[in-house]
Design a protein around this motif. Structure first.
Motif, short mmCIF file in Angstrom:
data_model
loop_
_atom_site.label_atom_id
_atom_site.label_comp_id
_atom_site.label_asym_id
_atom_site.label_seq_id
_atom_site.Cartn_x
_atom_site.Cartn_y
_atom_site.Cartn_z
N UNK A 37 0.99 -1.14 0.11
CA UNK A 37 0.30 -0.14 0.22
C UNK A 37 0.89 1.16 -0.03
N UNK A 38 0.40 2.16 -0.54
CA UNK A 38 0.91 3.01 -1.36
C UNK A 38 1.87 3.79 0.43
N UNK A 39 2.57 4.59 0.88
CA UNK A 39 3.64 4.66 1.88
C UNK A 39 3.86 3.88 3.29
N UNK A 40 3.79 2.87 3.15
CA UNK A 40 4.28 1.69 4.05
C UNK A 40 4.98 0.75 3.23
N UNK A 41 5.46 -0.32 3.77
CA UNK A 41 6.64 -0.82 3.46
C UNK A 41 5.93 -2.53 2.91
N UNK A 42 6.25 -2.96 1.79
CA UNK A 42 5.65 -4.17 1.68
C UNK A 42 5.94 -4.94 2.81
N UNK A 43 5.08 -6.23 2.81
CA UNK A 43 4.31 -7.05 3.39
C UNK A 43 5.05 -8.85 2.71
N UNK A 44 5.96 -9.31 3.43
CA UNK A 44 6.20 -10.38 2.56
C UNK A 44 5.55 -11.72 3.30
N UNK A 45 5.34 -12.82 3.46
CA UNK A 45 5.29 -13.96 4.43
C UNK A 45 4.93 -14.85 3.44
N UNK A 46 5.36 -16.06 3.97
CA UNK A 46 5.32 -17.64 3.77
C UNK A 46 3.95 -18.03 4.27
N UNK A 47 3.56 -18.75 3.30
CA UNK A 47 1.95 -19.50 3.15
C UNK A 47 1.96 -20.74 2.88
N UNK A 48 1.52 -22.13 3.45
CA UNK A 48 1.48 -23.01 3.25
C UNK A 48 -0.28 -23.31 2.77
N UNK A 49 -0.46 -23.39 1.50
CA UNK A 49 -1.67 -24.07 1.53
C UNK A 49 -2.45 -25.42 1.76
N UNK A 50 -2.49 -25.72 2.36
CA UNK A 50 -3.53 -27.58 2.44
C UNK A 50 -5.25 -27.84 3.66
N UNK A 51 -5.66 -26.36 3.62
CA UNK A 51 -6.68 -26.06 3.77
C UNK A 51 -6.87 -24.82 3.39
N UNK A 52 -8.43 -24.05 4.05
CA UNK A 52 -9.13 -22.73 4.63
C UNK A 52 -8.00 -21.86 4.89
N UNK A 53 -6.88 -20.70 4.80
CA UNK A 53 -6.08 -20.07 5.56
C UNK A 53 -6.36 -18.50 5.99
N UNK A 54 -7.18 -18.66 7.59
CA UNK A 54 -7.02 -17.33 7.93
C UNK A 54 -5.37 -16.58 8.63
#
Length: 97
Positions: free
Chosen positions: A75-92
């Motif tokens: 989002x403009x004005x913020x540092x980007x966030x990058x997170x590893x995710x493992x999808x094997x079911x619905x994830x919140x």
């Protein structure tokens, strides 16, 4: 006959998980005060799966095949966030920028 039925049911069950698709949902907010960030861009790197957060910061990306990805939010004005995710079911997941 029972063995054939059991084998058929086993094939149906294993085949249905091979085509399973899941979703990632959650909220995105400011790190300092927890205020929601609307209109933030989110996506899984290297794929066409993407979305934009709503007014309350909620987002959802659907129809994702199982696997390992990096979820990126910006989002403009913020540092980007990058997170590893493992999808094997619905994830919140709740993100802070």
């Amino acid at each position: 006959m029972k063995k054939q039925i059991s084998l058929f049911i086993g094939i149906l069950i294993s085949g249905s998980t091979a085509f399973a698709q899941f979703s990632i949902s959650g909220t995105i907010s400011e790190k300092n005060d927890g205020k929601s960030i609307p209109m933030a861009q989110l996506g899984l790197e290297g794929t066409a799966f993407a979305g934009i957060s709503e007014k309350n910061g909620h987002f959802e990306i659907q129809n994702i095949k199982p696997g390992r990805y990096f979820l990126r939010a910006q989002y403009p004005g913020y540092f980007p966030v990058r997170v590893p995710v493992l999808i094997k079911e619905n994830l919140k997941i709740d993100l802070r920028m």
